[in-house]
Design a protein around this motif. Sequence first.
Motif, PDB file in Angstrom:
ATOM      1  N   GLN A   1       0.861  -1.172   0.000  1.00 15.30           N
ATOM      2  CA  GLN A   1       0.000   0.000   0.000  1.00 15.30           C
ATOM      3  C   GLN A   1       0.905   1.232   0.000  1.00 15.30           C
ATOM      4  O   GLN A   1       1.800   1.337   0.839  1.00 15.30           O
ATOM      5  N   VAL A   2       0.656   2.136  -0.933  1.00 12.35           N
ATOM      6  CA  VAL A   2       1.419   3.377  -1.019  1.00 12.35           C
ATOM      7  C   VAL A   2       0.430   4.528  -1.070  1.00 12.35           C
ATOM      8  O   VAL A   2      -0.432   4.575  -1.950  1.00 12.35           O
ATOM      9  N   LYS A   3       0.544   5.441  -0.110  1.00 13.99           N
ATOM     10  CA  LYS A   3      -0.287   6.642  -0.099  1.00 13.99           C
ATOM     11  C   LYS A   3       0.548   7.783  -0.652  1.00 13.99           C
ATOM     12  O   LYS A   3       1.623   8.077  -0.140  1.00 13.99           O
ATOM     13  N   LEU A   4       0.040   8.391  -1.701  1.00  8.91           N
ATOM     14  CA  LEU A   4       0.778   9.447  -2.396  1.00  8.91           C
ATOM     15  C   LEU A   4       0.200  10.811  -2.046  1.00  8.91           C
ATOM     16  O   LEU A   4      -1.019  10.999  -2.055  1.00  8.91           O
ATOM     17  N   GLY A   5       1.085  11.732  -1.782  1.00  7.50           N
ATOM     18  CA  GLY A   5       0.670  13.103  -1.532  1.00  7.50           C
ATOM     19  C   GLY A   5       0.286  13.796  -2.828  1.00  7.50           C
ATOM     20  O   GLY A   5       0.384  13.227  -3.925  1.00  7.50           O
ATOM     21  N   LEU A   6      -0.123  15.024  -2.706  1.00 11.05           N
ATOM     22  CA  LEU A   6      -0.610  15.799  -3.848  1.00 11.05           C
ATOM     23  C   LEU A   6       0.402  15.882  -4.992  1.00 11.05           C
ATOM     24  O   LEU A   6       0.049  15.718  -6.153  1.00 11.05           O
ATOM     25  N   MET A   7       1.675  16.081  -4.666  1.00 12.42           N
ATOM     26  CA  MET A   7       2.684  16.239  -5.709  1.00 12.42           C
ATOM     27  C   MET A   7       2.952  14.938  -6.475  1.00 12.42           C
ATOM     28  O   MET A   7       3.312  14.974  -7.645  1.00 12.42           O
ATOM     29  N   LEU A   8       2.798  13.782  -5.816  1.00 10.84           N
ATOM     30  CA  LEU A   8       3.072  12.503  -6.471  1.00 10.84           C
ATOM     31  C   LEU A   8       1.829  11.840  -7.056  1.00 10.84           C
ATOM     32  O   LEU A   8       1.942  10.855  -7.778  1.00 10.84           O
ATOM     33  N   THR A   9       0.658  12.367  -6.767  1.00 11.59           N
ATOM     34  CA  THR A   9      -0.581  11.775  -7.272  1.00 11.59           C
ATOM     35  C   THR A   9      -0.582  11.608  -8.789  1.00 11.59           C
ATOM     36  O   THR A   9      -1.005  10.563  -9.293  1.00 11.59           O
ATOM     37  N   PRO A  10      -0.071  12.571  -9.580  1.00 11.42           N
ATOM     38  CA  PRO A  10      -0.043  12.370 -11.029  1.00 11.42           C
ATOM     39  C   PRO A  10       0.821  11.177 -11.464  1.00 11.42           C
ATOM     40  O   PRO A  10       0.674  10.666 -12.572  1.00 11.42           O
ATOM     41  N   MET A  11       1.699  10.705 -10.587  1.00 11.09           N
ATOM     42  CA  MET A  11       2.579   9.587 -10.916  1.00 11.09           C
ATOM     43  C   MET A  11       2.021   8.253 -10.425  1.00 11.09           C
ATOM     44  O   MET A  11       2.705   7.232 -10.498  1.00 11.09           O
ATOM     45  N   ALA A  12       0.783   8.227  -9.964  1.00 16.09           N
ATOM     46  CA  ALA A  12       0.198   7.015  -9.385  1.00 16.09           C
ATOM     47  C   ALA A  12       0.233   5.835 -10.355  1.00 16.09           C
ATOM     48  O   ALA A  12       0.565   4.710  -9.963  1.00 16.09           O
ATOM     49  N   GLY A  13      -0.081   6.048 -11.602  1.00 19.82           N
ATOM     50  CA  GLY A  13      -0.074   4.974 -12.592  1.00 19.82           C
ATOM     51  C   GLY A  13       1.314   4.400 -12.800  1.00 19.82           C
ATOM     52  O   GLY A  13       1.500   3.180 -12.859  1.00 19.82           O
ATOM     53  N   MET A  14       2.310   5.264 -12.882  1.00 19.09           N
ATOM     54  CA  MET A  14       3.686   4.820 -13.049  1.00 19.09           C
ATOM     55  C   MET A  14       4.159   4.061 -11.811  1.00 19.09           C
ATOM     56  O   MET A  14       4.793   3.012 -11.918  1.00 19.09           O
ATOM     57  N   ILE A  15       3.826   4.553 -10.631  1.00 22.26           N
ATOM     58  CA  ILE A  15       4.226   3.894  -9.393  1.00 22.26           C
ATOM     59  C   ILE A  15       3.547   2.538  -9.271  1.00 22.26           C
ATOM     60  O   ILE A  15       4.180   1.542  -8.918  1.00 22.26           O
ATOM     61  N   ARG A  16       2.254   2.471  -9.626  1.00 24.00           N
ATOM     62  CA  ARG A  16       1.541   1.180  -9.616  1.00 24.00           C
ATOM     63  C   ARG A  16       2.235   0.184 -10.544  1.00 24.00           C
ATOM     64  O   ARG A  16       2.457  -0.963 -10.184  1.00 24.00           O
ATOM     65  N   GLY A  17       2.596   0.625 -11.733  1.00 22.03           N
ATOM     66  CA  GLY A  17       3.272  -0.247 -12.688  1.00 22.03           C
ATOM     67  C   GLY A  17       4.612  -0.746 -12.168  1.00 22.03           C
ATOM     68  O   GLY A  17       4.950  -1.920 -12.322  1.00 22.03           O
ATOM     69  N   GLU A  18       5.383   0.133 -11.523  1.00 24.21           N
ATOM     70  CA  GLU A  18       6.679  -0.253 -10.958  1.00 24.21           C
ATOM     71  C   GLU A  18       6.499  -1.274  -9.840  1.00 24.21           C
ATOM     72  O   GLU A  18       7.246  -2.243  -9.754  1.00 24.21           O
ATOM     73  N   VAL A  19       5.499  -1.068  -8.984  1.00 26.43           N
ATOM     74  CA  VAL A  19       5.243  -2.001  -7.882  1.00 26.43           C
ATOM     75  C   VAL A  19       4.815  -3.354  -8.440  1.00 26.43           C
ATOM     76  O   VAL A  19       5.293  -4.403  -7.995  1.00 26.43           O
ATOM     77  N   GLU A  20       3.927  -3.355  -9.434  1.00 28.32           N
ATOM     78  CA  GLU A  20       3.471  -4.615 -10.027  1.00 28.32           C
ATOM     79  C   GLU A  20       4.629  -5.380 -10.667  1.00 28.32           C
ATOM     80  O   GLU A  20       4.750  -6.594 -10.492  1.00 28.32           O
ATOM     81  N   LYS A  21       5.503  -4.671 -11.399  1.00 26.88           N
ATOM     82  CA  LYS A  21       6.660  -5.329 -12.010  1.00 26.88           C
ATOM     83  C   LYS A  21       7.581  -5.906 -10.940  1.00 26.88           C
ATOM     84  O   LYS A  21       8.069  -7.030 -11.072  1.00 26.88           O
ATOM     85  N   ALA A  22       7.803  -5.152  -9.886  1.00 27.72           N
ATOM     86  CA  ALA A  22       8.681  -5.627  -8.811  1.00 27.72           C
ATOM     87  C   ALA A  22       8.074  -6.838  -8.104  1.00 27.72           C
ATOM     88  O   ALA A  22       8.790  -7.789  -7.789  1.00 27.72           O
TER      89      ALA A  22
END
Length: 91
Positions: free
Chosen positions: A64-85
Amino acid sequence: MATVDITREHTLGKETARERAQKLADKLAQKLDAKCTWQGDELTFKRSGADGTIQVSDDNVRVQVKLGLMLTPMAGMIRGEVEKALEKYLA
């Protein structure tokens, strides 16, 4: 605030899954510049603008990763990185 929440089943056993979760955490810490600490079977990581947990059980790992306002636009990229890992480390 966006949240990335991913659960993956595994057949590795809790100890092996925990070791591999540490490798995943190391990768997240590097990418997010986060600090990580274990409490039992839960790893907590924090950095400015994001925090989360990796929970290890006998048959699954939940990230579970909670993203602040500045990182919210990167949620899709972060989800993809977590899934790959997760695919890499729990295979």
